[in-house]
Design an enzyme around this catalytic site. Structure first.
Site, PDB file in Angstrom:
ATOM      1  N   CYS B  62       0.843  -1.198   0.000  1.00  0.00           N
ATOM      2  CA  CYS B  62       0.000   0.000   0.000  1.00  0.00           C
ATOM      3  C   CYS B  62       0.879   1.249   0.000  1.00  0.00           C
ATOM      4  CB  CYS B  62      -0.918   0.005   1.215  1.00  0.00           C
ATOM      5  SG  CYS B  62      -0.036   0.201   2.770  1.00  0.00           S
ATOM      6  N   ALA B  65       3.280   1.571   2.793  1.00  0.00           N
ATOM      7  CA  ALA B  65       4.465   0.725   2.615  1.00  0.00           C
ATOM      8  C   ALA B  65       5.479   1.419   1.713  1.00  0.00           C
ATOM      9  CB  ALA B  65       4.082  -0.622   2.029  1.00  0.00           C
ATOM     10  N   ARG B  96      12.910  -4.695   5.707  1.00  0.00           N
ATOM     11  CA  ARG B  96      13.652  -4.550   4.456  1.00  0.00           C
ATOM     12  C   ARG B  96      15.170  -4.599   4.640  1.00  0.00           C
ATOM     13  NH1 ARG B  96      12.078  -2.523  -0.647  1.00  0.00           N
ATOM     14  NH2 ARG B  96      13.579  -0.869  -0.750  1.00  0.00           N
ATOM     15  N   HIS B 195       5.524   5.968  -3.018  1.00  0.00           N
ATOM     16  CA  HIS B 195       6.831   6.508  -3.397  1.00  0.00           C
ATOM     17  C   HIS B 195       6.669   7.946  -3.876  1.00  0.00           C
ATOM     18  CE1 HIS B 195       7.547   2.088  -4.680  1.00  0.00           C
ATOM     19  NE2 HIS B 195       7.851   2.234  -3.414  1.00  0.00           N
TER      20      HIS B 195
END
Lengths: 75, 490
Positions: B62, B65, B96, B195
């Protein structure tokens, strides 16, 4: 009206970029391309076309401008 | 099995799509294509960045994220508050493996989870007061933080909290940047919009902070963009750049700091590794500061050499010589890696399904090892990513966008790759099917994979996975005996 960015690619051609939709496309033709008058209708390689109010040619690219959609690429 | 021809692949797609209802079939067909290298634009062949179909298993994330997990999270000296209920932050915490140098909890905060832990009453009465108090507490407990970002989770947008106002007030109070990020998970169709939102908030709140301030520059300043230092990736890239004579001013955002980001407008060239997650800010810097940007690829010797030369072409002869020197120095090392592993990996087939840059960037590294990528696809790419992918992939290979769990399994059953590279959600499914698998989101707890050092590890890992003796032991002994007995009888 949408904010778009026009930049130059490494080959020297103009590239159209619409940030809102992450749409990037080469510009096939630009209606006015003289130092005094630059802009007009932009024809894109994906079939779309946009209109930018003519203005003096920008000293430096990329440049963000407002553009009106004339014909959308199908997508 | 020999490589599939175009007709075979077409038939395979048709067969796999057969189970869907008509409407779903029509929609999914647009997301699958057979590569044709002669194509200039992917637009006619593949549709991307569309909402996933309800009812299918998608691997997407999403917007939260994309913003907290990918772009903002790895900045080590900033605290990213997961503003909202506790789960989003807690289950995504440190997943990550963005490595960094620093003391966690003192001057680095990536692995910690800061959250406002929303309860019912916060939803009913609003969470602004809680956020203000949280920032105050953070400042008291972790005085060495350099700034705070407020990463909104879904409820924030739904209840209409004014995090901008709180952030502005708090920033004035503590004298550090406090960045409100409107990355509620429901925005957009995947992490990709996250992003974009994160890039925009960096642009609006961080990037111009040091404009006009003195900064000692050199003609060789560069910034690494879109490298999140997964398993140390950015370090492995940085070594090469520094050895060729460049000065790396900033790392965005793996092992990066706020100061580095604020100084980025002073560099001469932005080096962009993950195009998908950081092209927005590169474009902005190109327009505002006149900094050109360049996509590069540090996976595998061929691409490393190509990229180093491409980067050097932006600078003078000193750097160009530097690039050649670096290539000369490391070529024997890389050749040794290839000599060692290529015989063990030659001719093996790989299928990929990852996000961001990897579905096209690692193709070169596999090819250097003599392997062939027969299928690739992105979770959240846009058409410009596919434009770039078409050129990297072989003809008649399969390309899939936002592939569903079912489709992916069927493709694997039909194409029988020797190795699959995808995420953790797919890993155990394919293990159970008996197919060697590498988790390519965080390098399966290994890494780095970028650069020369990374290539050695990449090759070792692929060999370790593919030639692992466990794959021959998947048939239980009692079944095996029967087979032997049958043979004897015959």
């Amino acid at each position: 009206m949408a904010n778009i960015m026009i930049r130059q690619n490494s080959a020297g051609g103009l590239v159209f970029y619409l940030p809102k939709r992450d749409l990037e496309a080469d510009i096939r033709s630009i209606e006015f391309d003289t130092p005094e008058k630059w802009g007009g209708e932009l024809k894109l390689e994906n079939g779309g076309s946009y209109y930018v109010d003519p203005m003096p040619k920008p000293a430096r690219l990329p440049i963000s401008v407002r553009a009106r959609r004339l014909g959308a690429a199908e997508d | 099995m020999a490589a599939l021809t175009r007709e075979d692949t077409e038939a395979l797609i048709a067969e796999v799509l057969e189970v869907y209802p008509d409407k779903a079939k029509k929609d999914r067909a647009k997301h699958l294509m057979i590569n044709d290298k002669t194509l200039e634009s992917s637009k006619k062949c593949i549709t991307s960045n569309r909402k996933s179909l309800p009812g299918v298993m998608t691997m997407r994330g999403c917007a939260y994220a994309g913003s907290k997990g990918v772009v903002w999270g790895p900045i080590k000296d900033m605290i990213s508050i997961s503003h909202g209920p506790i789960g989003c932050g807690q289950y995504a915490r440190a997943g990550r493996r963005n490595y960094y140098v620093g003391t966690t909890g003192v001057d680095a905060f990536c692995e910690m989870n800061f959250t406002s832990d929303f309860q019912e009453k916060d939803i009913v009465f609003g969470g602004d007061k809680k956020l203000a108090k949280l920032i105050e507490e953070i400042e008291m407990l972790f005085p060495l933080n350099k700034g705070i970002s407020v990463q909104s989770e879904c409820p924030i947008g739904l209840i209409g909290d004014d995090i901008e106002a709180v952030s502005k007030k708090a920033a004035a109070q503590i004298g550090k940047p406090v960045v409100p990020v409107r990355c509620e998970g429901f925005r957009g169709v995947s992490q990709s919009l996250g992003h974009h939102i994160a890039n925009d908030s960096v642009r609006d709140w961080i990037l111009s902070n040091r404009d006009g301030q003195a900064f000692e520059t050199t003609p060789y300043d560069v910034a690494i963009l879109g490298d999140y230092n997964i398993g140390g990736d950015a370090w492995a890239s940085r070594i090469l750049l520094e050895e060729m004579g460049l000065r790396v001013v900033a790392q965005w955002s793996g092992d990066g700091t706020l100061a580095e980001m604020e100084n980025t407008p002073k560099v001469k060239l932005n080096l962009l590794h993950c195009y998908r997650s950081m092209n927005y800010i590169s474009r902005h810097m190109e327009e505002k500061y006149g900094i050109p940007w360049l996509e590069y690829n540090f996976f595998g010797p061929t691409k490393i050499k190509e990229s180093l030369r491409k980067i050097a072409s932006f600078f003078d002869d000193k750097i160009k010589e530097g690039a050649e020197r670096v290539i000369e120095k490391y070529t024997p090392m890389m050749d040794a890696v290839i000599a060692k592993y290529r015989p063990r990996l030659e001719g093996k087939k790989v299928m990929l399904y990852v996000g961001g840059l990897r579905p096209r960037h690692v193709v070169g590294a596999y090819e250097d090892l003599g392997m062939e990528v027969v299928g690739t696809g992105y979770e959240f790419a846009h058409n410009d990513d596919y434009d770039r992918t078409i050129k990297e992939m072989g003809d008649a290979t399969l390309i899939y966008d936002d592939v569903t769990g079912y489709e992916f399994e069927e493709f694997v059953k039909a194409m029988k790759p020797d190795l699959i590279g995808s995420g953790i959600k797919e890993k155990y499914v394919f293990h159970k099917m008996g197919v060697p698998f590498r988790q390519l989101h965080s390098w399966d707890y290994s890494g780095p994979y970028h650069g020369v050092d990374g290539f050695a590890i990449f090759a070792r890992d692929m060999d370790m996975t593919l030639n692992n003796p466990c794959w021959t032991k998947l048939t239980p002994p009692w079944v095996k005996k029967e087979a032997v007995a049958e043979k004897k009888a015959a």
